[in-house]
Scaffold this motif. Structure first.
Motif, short mmCIF file in Angstrom:
data_model
loop_
_atom_site.label_atom_id
_atom_site.label_comp_id
_atom_site.label_asym_id
_atom_site.label_seq_id
_atom_site.Cartn_x
_atom_site.Cartn_y
_atom_site.Cartn_z
N THR A 6 0.84 -1.21 0.00
CA THR A 6 0.00 0.00 0.00
C THR A 6 0.87 1.25 0.00
OG1 THR A 6 -1.80 -1.13 1.15
CG2 THR A 6 -1.79 1.28 1.25
N ARG A 7 1.97 1.21 0.75
CA ARG A 7 2.87 2.37 0.77
C ARG A 7 3.54 2.57 -0.58
NH1 ARG A 7 5.38 0.90 6.70
NH2 ARG A 7 3.49 1.42 7.89
N LEU A 8 3.85 1.47 -1.26
CA LEU A 8 4.40 1.59 -2.62
C LEU A 8 3.38 2.26 -3.54
CD1 LEU A 8 6.31 -1.70 -3.51
CD2 LEU A 8 7.24 0.53 -2.88
N LYS A 9 2.13 1.87 -3.40
CA LYS A 9 1.06 2.47 -4.20
C LYS A 9 0.95 3.97 -3.92
CE LYS A 9 -3.95 2.11 -4.79
NZ LYS A 9 -5.17 1.38 -4.34
N TYR A 10 1.07 4.35 -2.66
CA TYR A 10 1.01 5.76 -2.28
C TYR A 10 2.21 6.52 -2.86
CZ TYR A 10 -2.69 4.74 1.14
OH TYR A 10 -3.86 4.37 1.75
N PHE A 11 3.38 5.88 -2.81
CA PHE A 11 4.59 6.50 -3.37
C PHE A 11 4.41 6.79 -4.86
CE2 PHE A 11 8.71 5.08 -5.50
CZ PHE A 11 9.23 6.37 -5.58
N VAL A 12 3.89 5.83 -5.61
CA VAL A 12 3.70 6.01 -7.04
C VAL A 12 2.68 7.10 -7.31
CG1 VAL A 12 2.84 4.89 -9.15
CG2 VAL A 12 4.42 3.68 -7.64
N ILE A 38 4.00 7.89 3.59
CA ILE A 38 5.20 8.17 2.79
C ILE A 38 6.41 8.30 3.71
CG2 ILE A 38 6.35 9.85 1.31
CD1 ILE A 38 4.33 8.17 -0.17
N LYS A 39 6.24 8.98 4.84
CA LYS A 39 7.34 9.13 5.79
C LYS A 39 7.76 7.78 6.37
CE LYS A 39 6.37 13.93 7.09
NZ LYS A 39 5.88 14.84 8.15
N LEU A 40 6.77 6.91 6.64
CA LEU A 40 7.09 5.58 7.15
C LEU A 40 7.86 4.78 6.10
CD1 LEU A 40 3.77 4.65 9.00
CD2 LEU A 40 6.00 5.10 10.04
N LEU A 45 13.08 2.64 4.01
CA LEU A 45 14.08 2.60 2.94
C LEU A 45 15.40 3.25 3.34
CD1 LEU A 45 11.74 3.52 -0.04
CD2 LEU A 45 12.65 1.26 0.50
N GLY A 46 15.34 4.09 4.36
CA GLY A 46 16.56 4.74 4.83
C GLY A 46 16.93 6.00 4.07
N GLY A 47 15.98 6.60 3.37
CA GLY A 47 16.28 7.84 2.63
C GLY A 47 15.01 8.50 2.14
N ALA A 48 15.10 9.80 1.86
CA ALA A 48 13.94 10.57 1.41
C ALA A 48 13.61 10.24 -0.04
CB ALA A 48 14.20 12.07 1.56
N LEU A 49 12.32 10.15 -0.34
CA LEU A 49 11.85 9.91 -1.70
C LEU A 49 11.46 11.20 -2.41
CD1 LEU A 49 9.59 6.82 -0.93
CD2 LEU A 49 11.80 6.79 -2.08
N PHE A 50 11.10 12.21 -1.59
CA PHE A 50 10.63 13.48 -2.15
C PHE A 50 11.32 14.66 -1.47
CE2 PHE A 50 7.06 10.52 -2.59
CZ PHE A 50 6.82 10.61 -3.95
N GLU A 51 11.54 15.70 -2.25
CA GLU A 51 11.93 17.00 -1.72
C GLU A 51 10.66 17.83 -1.63
OE1 GLU A 51 14.87 18.69 -4.23
OE2 GLU A 51 16.32 17.07 -3.94
N ARG A 52 10.31 18.23 -0.43
CA ARG A 52 9.06 18.95 -0.20
C ARG A 52 9.34 20.44 -0.08
NH1 ARG A 52 9.35 14.09 2.24
NH2 ARG A 52 7.50 12.74 2.40
N GLY A 53 8.96 21.20 -1.11
CA GLY A 53 9.09 22.65 -1.06
C GLY A 53 7.79 23.29 -0.63
N TYR A 54 7.80 24.59 -0.47
CA TYR A 54 6.58 25.30 -0.05
C TYR A 54 5.52 25.21 -1.14
CZ TYR A 54 3.53 28.92 1.81
OH TYR A 54 2.44 29.60 2.29
N HIS A 55 5.94 25.31 -2.40
CA HIS A 55 5.00 25.32 -3.50
C HIS A 55 5.06 24.06 -4.37
CE1 HIS A 55 3.61 29.39 -2.85
NE2 HIS A 55 4.86 29.82 -2.80
N ASP A 56 6.08 23.23 -4.18
CA ASP A 56 6.19 22.09 -5.08
C ASP A 56 6.78 20.87 -4.38
OD1 ASP A 56 8.75 22.96 -4.70
OD2 ASP A 56 9.31 23.05 -6.81
N VAL A 57 6.64 19.74 -5.04
CA VAL A 57 7.18 18.46 -4.57
C VAL A 57 7.98 17.87 -5.71
CG1 VAL A 57 6.60 16.14 -3.79
CG2 VAL A 57 5.23 18.07 -2.99
N ARG A 58 9.20 17.40 -5.40
CA ARG A 58 10.06 16.82 -6.43
C ARG A 58 10.62 15.49 -5.93
NH1 ARG A 58 11.77 22.03 -6.05
NH2 ARG A 58 13.68 21.40 -4.98
N LEU A 59 10.85 14.59 -6.87
CA LEU A 59 11.50 13.33 -6.53
C LEU A 59 12.97 13.57 -6.21
CD1 LEU A 59 9.99 11.02 -9.28
CD2 LEU A 59 9.82 10.59 -6.82
N THR A 60 13.46 12.89 -5.19
CA THR A 60 14.89 12.89 -4.91
C THR A 60 15.56 11.90 -5.87
OG1 THR A 60 14.71 11.11 -3.31
CG2 THR A 60 14.44 13.37 -2.47
#
Length: 310
Positions: A6-12, A38-40, A45-60
């Motif tokens: 389910t977390r993989l589905k949320y990530f995608v 997503i945080k869990l 995984l031991g690392g961030a999947l997303f860079e969370r900005g104030y206005h945008d979200v990007r994949l790491t």
């Protein structure tokens, strides 16, 4: 390492939308639990999947590396479920009906996806979304492609595509030189919304939306399926403005292309995109409900995030 599917589905979903709220709407949950899951997953995984900005979200870089494998794992899980369902329930065809008023390129994509499924399907395009909904409620189809909103509470749906609004005008129209228009610029114009007429709920919503922004001169050219050429002729001859979806690769998009016409997207800041969904009637499906809902997920995954706009 144990990974929750389910977390993989949320990530995608978040990777597809690059927006937590839109991803939550797509998953039919609220943003806080999505963010928590997503945080869990990131912790596992031991690392961030997303860079969370104030206005945008990007994949790491890690997110970009894992997105493809995540899609493949989810596809294999769906195929595993489908194989199990076929073994238990046999291979009765899934009847899929689609509104003829969806962009033609989306209909072509859907038909291609249905052919790729590991189960028999029957595809038809009966007419309006209202007709499709009636087939679902009547038990004459298991799945339907319709425009939202749907006014029948017996239907459940999953959004699979969204299309930015657009206007189609003659090549020499005062608006033809614009790259983006605001809906308020249509206040003194005669506007056609004929494509919405077969769906009373969508038609009423469009009319209310236009009226609330000061657009009241709504005219009628045709209400017949197959009347696209008649509508284009009226736009050309009477200098009307047609309100359509921004789908340049569809039949309508190509019809309203240069040199005779211009198709111009509408600013989305105060005009929501059109949403198209797969719908089904749970009460009519009985023992096939799990099979159909699994098929919905497979179709949505293989279509990918269909998003048309600038």
């Amino acid at each position: 390492m144990d990974i929750d599917f389910t977390r993989l589905k949320y990530f995608v979903a978040v990777a597809d939308e690059l927006h937590f709220k839109r991803a939550a709407e797509k998953l039919m949950i609220t943003p806080p639990p999505l963010s928590k899951q997503i945080k869990l997953l990131e912790k596992e995984l031991g690392g961030a999947l997303f860079e969370r900005g104030y206005h945008d979200v990007r994949l790491t870089p890690l997110g970009e590396k894992l997105l493809g494998p995540a899609r493949e794992i989810l596809r294999q899980v769906q195929d595993f479920k489908a194989a199990a369902e076929e073994g238990v329930q046999g291979r009765a065809p899934i009847r899929v009906s689609a509104t003829a008023y969806a962009p033609s390129d989306l209909l072509a994509q859907l038909e291609t996806v249905l052919v790729s499924l590991r189960r028999p399907t029957e595809f038809s395009v009966p007419g309006s979304g209202t007709e499709v909904a009636a087939k679902l409620i009547g038990g004459h189809a298991e799945l339907g492609l319709i425009h939202l909103p749907a006014n029948d509470k017996r239907l459940r749906s999953k959004v699979v595509a969204s299309y930015q609004g657009a206007i189609a005008v003659r090549f020499d129209d005062p608006l033809a030189d614009k790259d983006l228009v605001e809906i308020e610029e249509l206040r003194e114009r005669d506007v056609i919304i004929d494509f919405a007429r077969p769906n009373p709920v969508v038609l009423a919503g469009l009319t209310r939306g236009l009226n609330s922004r000061g657009v009241h001169r709504i005219v009628r050219t045709t209400n017949q399926r197959g009347g696209e050429l008649e509508m284009a002729t009226q736009v050309f001859n009477r200098h009307l403005v047609a309100l359509v979806s921004y789908a340049p690769d569809s039949f309508i998009g190509k019809m309203f292309s240069p040199p005779e016409f211009r198709l111009i997207p509408i600013d989305e800041s105060n005009w929501a995109p059109a949403r198209i969904a797969l719908a089904w009637a749970p009460e009519r499906l009985g023992a096939r409900l799990a099979e159909i809902e699994s098929t919905v997920e497979q179709i949505a995954d293989r279509l990918g995030p269909v998003r048309r706009g600038t």
